[in-house]
Design a protein around this motif. Sequence first.
Motif, short mmCIF file in Angstrom:
data_model
loop_
_atom_site.label_atom_id
_atom_site.label_comp_id
_atom_site.label_asym_id
_atom_site.label_seq_id
_atom_site.Cartn_x
_atom_site.Cartn_y
_atom_site.Cartn_z
N HIS A 74 33.25 71.59 6.73
CA HIS A 74 33.64 71.97 8.09
C HIS A 74 34.40 73.30 8.11
O HIS A 74 34.36 74.02 9.10
CB HIS A 74 34.47 70.87 8.75
N GLU A 75 35.08 73.64 7.02
CA GLU A 75 35.75 74.94 6.94
C GLU A 75 34.77 76.04 6.55
O GLU A 75 34.87 77.17 7.01
CB GLU A 75 36.89 74.87 5.92
N ALA A 76 33.81 75.70 5.68
CA ALA A 76 32.80 76.69 5.27
C ALA A 76 31.96 77.14 6.46
O ALA A 76 31.49 78.28 6.50
CB ALA A 76 31.91 76.08 4.20
N LEU A 77 31.81 76.26 7.42
CA LEU A 77 30.99 76.58 8.59
C LEU A 77 31.70 77.52 9.57
O LEU A 77 31.07 78.12 10.43
CB LEU A 77 30.61 75.28 9.32
N ASN A 78 33.01 77.67 9.40
CA ASN A 78 33.80 78.49 10.32
C ASN A 78 33.80 79.95 9.87
O ASN A 78 34.79 80.49 9.38
CB ASN A 78 35.24 77.95 10.39
N THR A 79 32.67 80.62 10.08
CA THR A 79 32.54 82.04 9.74
C THR A 79 32.71 82.89 11.00
O THR A 79 32.77 82.38 12.12
CB THR A 79 31.16 82.32 9.13
N GLY A 129 32.72 77.61 15.36
CA GLY A 129 33.26 77.37 14.02
C GLY A 129 34.68 76.84 14.08
O GLY A 129 35.05 75.92 13.33
N ASP A 130 35.50 77.40 14.98
CA ASP A 130 36.88 76.92 15.15
C ASP A 130 36.90 75.48 15.65
O ASP A 130 37.69 74.65 15.17
CB ASP A 130 37.63 77.82 16.14
N ASP A 187 23.71 82.26 4.21
CA ASP A 187 24.16 82.62 2.85
C ASP A 187 25.68 82.65 2.77
O ASP A 187 26.28 82.21 1.78
CB ASP A 187 23.60 84.00 2.47
N GLU A 188 26.32 83.16 3.82
CA GLU A 188 27.78 83.21 3.84
C GLU A 188 28.38 81.81 3.87
O GLU A 188 29.38 81.53 3.20
CB GLU A 188 28.25 84.01 5.06
N ILE A 189 27.75 80.91 4.63
CA ILE A 189 28.23 79.52 4.69
C ILE A 189 28.07 78.85 3.33
O ILE A 189 28.96 78.13 2.86
CB ILE A 189 27.48 78.74 5.78
#
Length: 399
Positions: free
Chosen positions: A312-317, A324-325, A300-302
Motif C-alpha cells: 500500500h505504500e509502494a503504490l503511493n507514487t 496513492g495517499d 516499474d516505479e511501483i
Amino acid sequence: MSIFFDFHASIKDWYEGVSKKLSFFNMKQNLTKKHKNRLTIYNTMLDFMNASANSSDISYFSWHLDQIERRSSKAPFLKRTFLGLLGKKNDQSTRDFLQYGMDRARIEEMKDIMKNFMPLDEYSLYKSDDSSDQRPIIGSLIHMCEEKIKTSEQIRAIITSNLFIILFAFGIHYIAVNDLYPAFLPADVIYGDKPDRELSALENNWYIYSWILDNWLLSIGSIGAVFIGIGVSMNKWYKRGVVLRKEFFDFLPPYSIHKITGQYQIILMIYFYLKSGKKWLDALDDVRRLSNNYIQKQVDEIILRSSSLPSHEALNTFYMGEMGDIIESRTSRDSLLTTLENTMGILEEKKAKTIENITTVLKRFLVIPLVWGSVALSLVPIALHIANMIQEAQAASNM
C-alpha cells in the motif's frame, strides 16, 4: 476441359478461404473493439452459468444461440419480414461468433476459443482464474467492460458537446467563401493572381481562404497530424523530457484525462488480479505487461518501491497522486483489497468530474474563442467594406 474445371475449383476454394478469413476478422473486430457487444457476451455467459447446473459447460454457445432464436420469433412483424426479404437474421454478427464457438468447441476449451475475441487485459484476467465457479471472474469482466464503456462515453462527450458550435462556424465560413466574399470583390481578385500591392483585410482573407481550399488536403492532414501526434505521445512519451510531462503536461488536457484513466486502470487491474488469487508482484507484472509504455514506466516505479515498502505504500507514487495517499492511509485499518475496491468508486467519481470540468474549460476558453474569433475575422472585414461603400455612396451623392 479438366484443366478448366480444376482452375474453377481452385478459384472457388480460394474464394471460400478468403471469405472465411474475412468473416473471422469481422467477428474478432466486432467483439474486441466494441465494448458493448462484448458486454452482451459476458452478461449472457453469466446468465448461462446461473441457469446451468454445470457453470463451466462449453455448451454456452448453443444455449445463447437458442436464446437469440427465441427472441427473434418475438420480434415485430415488419422487422421479421424485412430481414426475411434480405435473407438475413437479427444479431447476425453474434450468431456467427456463436456458430464459430460451437464448431471450435469440439476441439478447444472455452478459454482457448475466447482468446481471439477478448482484449488482452480482459483475457489475461479471464485466463488467470482456475476456479470451478467462474461467475465471480465473469462478474469482474462485466465490471471492466462497463468502465471502458463509461470512459469512452465520457471522452466522446467532450467532442460532441462542442460539435454544434464547430459546425455552425463551418457553415458561416462556407457562406462567406461561396457567397459573401465573391459578392464584394472584383473578378480580377477572385480569379486572378495575387496583386503586388498592399491588400485590404477583405482581399487578404480571400487569399487565405483560397490557399486553404487549394491545399485542403494539406490543411486537414496538418490538423490530423497534430491530433495523432498528441494521441501517440500520450502512450509513447516516457523517455526524453518525461519529467516535464509528469510535472506539467499531465495536469493539462488531454494528458490529464489520460493520467486519471491510467490511475484507474492500474487500480482496477491490480484489484481484479489480487481478487483472482494472484500475488502482489505477479499482479503488477501482469498490469505492466498489458499497459502502454508510459503506464509501464509508472508500474516499474511501483515494483521498485515494492522491494523495500509494503504494497500500500509502494503504490503511493507521484503519478498515483491523491489516490496513492488514500490507499496508503486507509490500508492501515482495512485490507488492501477492500481499500482498492473503495478507491475505485472514489476514482470513478473523480474521473467523471475531471472530464466534466475539462469539457467546460475547453469549451469556454478554447473552442468558443477560436470559433467566434474566426467568425469575427471573416465577417468584420465584410462589414467594414460595406460601411466604406455606404460612405463612398453618400459622399458621391453630396457632390
